[in-house]
Design a protein around this motif. Structure first.
Motif, PDB file in Angstrom:
ATOM      1  N   PRO A  59       1.732  -8.380  -8.689  1.00 63.28           N
ATOM      2  CA  PRO A  59       1.969  -8.284  -7.240  1.00 63.28           C
ATOM      3  C   PRO A  59       1.761  -6.872  -6.707  1.00 63.28           C
ATOM      4  O   PRO A  59       1.228  -6.690  -5.613  1.00 63.28           O
ATOM      5  CB  PRO A  59       3.421  -8.743  -7.100  1.00 63.28           C
ATOM      6  N   ALA A  60       2.166  -5.857  -7.453  1.00 64.97           N
ATOM      7  CA  ALA A  60       1.987  -4.478  -7.009  1.00 64.97           C
ATOM      8  C   ALA A  60       0.505  -4.141  -6.868  1.00 64.97           C
ATOM      9  O   ALA A  60       0.087  -3.490  -5.908  1.00 64.97           O
ATOM     10  CB  ALA A  60       2.672  -3.513  -7.989  1.00 64.97           C
ATOM     11  N   GLU A  61      -0.309  -4.619  -7.807  1.00 68.78           N
ATOM     12  CA  GLU A  61      -1.751  -4.374  -7.733  1.00 68.78           C
ATOM     13  C   GLU A  61      -2.369  -5.114  -6.550  1.00 68.78           C
ATOM     14  O   GLU A  61      -3.233  -4.580  -5.855  1.00 68.78           O
ATOM     15  CB  GLU A  61      -2.426  -4.798  -9.026  1.00 68.78           C
ATOM     16  N   LEU A  62      -1.912  -6.355  -6.310  1.00 73.96           N
ATOM     17  CA  LEU A  62      -2.442  -7.125  -5.182  1.00 73.96           C
ATOM     18  C   LEU A  62      -2.150  -6.435  -3.856  1.00 73.96           C
ATOM     19  O   LEU A  62      -2.957  -6.465  -2.931  1.00 73.96           O
ATOM     20  CB  LEU A  62      -1.847  -8.534  -5.186  1.00 73.96           C
ATOM     21  N   ALA A  63      -0.959  -5.823  -3.743  1.00 79.39           N
ATOM     22  CA  ALA A  63      -0.570  -5.155  -2.504  1.00 79.39           C
ATOM     23  C   ALA A  63      -1.054  -3.710  -2.453  1.00 79.39           C
ATOM     24  O   ALA A  63      -0.903  -3.049  -1.437  1.00 79.39           O
ATOM     25  CB  ALA A  63       0.947  -5.189  -2.359  1.00 79.39           C
TER      26      ALA A  63
ATOM     27  N   ASP B  64       7.551   3.940  -7.226  1.00 78.68           N
ATOM     28  CA  ASP B  64       8.138   5.109  -7.871  1.00 78.68           C
ATOM     29  C   ASP B  64       8.400   4.780  -9.341  1.00 78.68           C
ATOM     30  O   ASP B  64       8.392   3.613  -9.737  1.00 78.68           O
ATOM     31  CB  ASP B  64       9.445   5.490  -7.181  1.00 78.68           C
ATOM     32  N   PRO B  65       8.679   5.795 -10.119  1.00 73.30           N
ATOM     33  CA  PRO B  65       8.884   5.543 -11.556  1.00 73.30           C
ATOM     34  C   PRO B  65      10.076   4.629 -11.818  1.00 73.30           C
ATOM     35  O   PRO B  65      11.033   4.591 -11.044  1.00 73.30           O
ATOM     36  CB  PRO B  65       9.162   6.928 -12.127  1.00 73.30           C
ATOM     37  N   GLU B  66       9.983   3.901 -12.925  1.00 72.28           N
ATOM     38  CA  GLU B  66      11.084   3.027 -13.300  1.00 72.28           C
ATOM     39  C   GLU B  66      12.276   3.848 -13.754  1.00 72.28           C
ATOM     40  O   GLU B  66      12.154   5.037 -14.072  1.00 72.28           O
ATOM     41  CB  GLU B  66      10.656   2.039 -14.379  1.00 72.28           C
TER      42      GLU B  66
ATOM     43  N   GLY C  14      13.490  -0.909  -5.707  1.00 71.79           N
ATOM     44  CA  GLY C  14      13.318  -2.081  -4.859  1.00 71.79           C
ATOM     45  C   GLY C  14      13.525  -3.397  -5.579  1.00 71.79           C
ATOM     46  O   GLY C  14      13.626  -4.446  -4.946  1.00 71.79           O
ATOM     47  N   GLN C  15      13.594  -3.363  -6.868  1.00 73.89           N
ATOM     48  CA  GLN C  15      13.772  -4.583  -7.649  1.00 73.89           C
ATOM     49  C   GLN C  15      15.253  -4.976  -7.628  1.00 73.89           C
ATOM     50  O   GLN C  15      16.131  -4.120  -7.715  1.00 73.89           O
ATOM     51  CB  GLN C  15      13.334  -4.307  -9.089  1.00 73.89           C
ATOM     52  N   THR C  16      15.526  -6.276  -7.514  1.00 74.01           N
ATOM     53  CA  THR C  16      16.920  -6.707  -7.590  1.00 74.01           C
ATOM     54  C   THR C  16      17.381  -6.664  -9.042  1.00 74.01           C
ATOM     55  O   THR C  16      16.562  -6.630  -9.974  1.00 74.01           O
ATOM     56  CB  THR C  16      17.101  -8.140  -7.056  1.00 74.01           C
ATOM     57  N   ILE C  17      18.699  -6.697  -9.180  1.00 78.50           N
ATOM     58  CA  ILE C  17      19.250  -6.720 -10.541  1.00 78.50           C
ATOM     59  C   ILE C  17      18.774  -7.973 -11.274  1.00 78.50           C
ATOM     60  O   ILE C  17      18.388  -7.903 -12.446  1.00 78.50           O
ATOM     61  CB  ILE C  17      20.784  -6.628 -10.481  1.00 78.50           C
ATOM     62  N   ALA C  18      18.755  -9.114 -10.586  1.00 77.91           N
ATOM     63  CA  ALA C  18      18.282 -10.349 -11.232  1.00 77.91           C
ATOM     64  C   ALA C  18      16.831 -10.200 -11.687  1.00 77.91           C
ATOM     65  O   ALA C  18      16.475 -10.627 -12.787  1.00 77.91           O
ATOM     66  CB  ALA C  18      18.429 -11.536 -10.285  1.00 77.91           C
TER      67      ALA C  18
END
Ligand code: FES
Length: 113
Positions: A13-17, A22-24, A39-43
């Motif tokens: 998805p990141a490549e598509l957009a 930012d770094p993990e 931006g990622q949820t905990i789930a």
């Protein structure tokens, strides 16, 4: 006619957009470090690490994890930074978050059978 060089197919998805995240960073699940992206949820971070269950049900103690992913079903409850019953599918992961597998109601009162 000159052919344009072929671009590699976007695979994430990141490549598509065309996003450049930012770094993990690291969060902990039961003291085990796993990676998360801003931006990622905990789930989503737990799923990304291959963890599909992070609580047990109140009635029979069966494993539970995310189901709807939009905050409606409450299946994804987790103890986050010592606070029980947090919906992991709605909470953005933050560096150093500590997620604890939640048992029953999360208040240590045991299961209802
Ligand atoms: S997965 Fe349904 S509320 Fe979180």
């Amino acid at each position: 006619m000159k052919r344009l060089p072929r671009r590699p197919a976007a695979r994430t998805p990141a490549e598509l957009a065309g996003a450049v995240p930012d770094p993990e960073f690291t969060i902990l699940i039961d003291s085990r470090p796993i990676p998360a992206l801003p931006g990622q949820t905990i789930a989503a971070a737990l799923w990304g690490a291959g963890i599909l269950s992070w609580r047990t049900s109140r009635v029979n103690g069966v494993p539970r994890g995310a189901f709807c992913g939009i905050g409606s079903c409450f299946e994804c409850l987790a103890t986050v930074n010592g606070r029980p019953n947090q919906r992991a599918c709605l909470l953005p992961a933050a560096p150093g978050d500590e997620i604890t597998t939640q048992e029953g109601d999360g208040h240590g009162t045991g299961l209802t059978r």
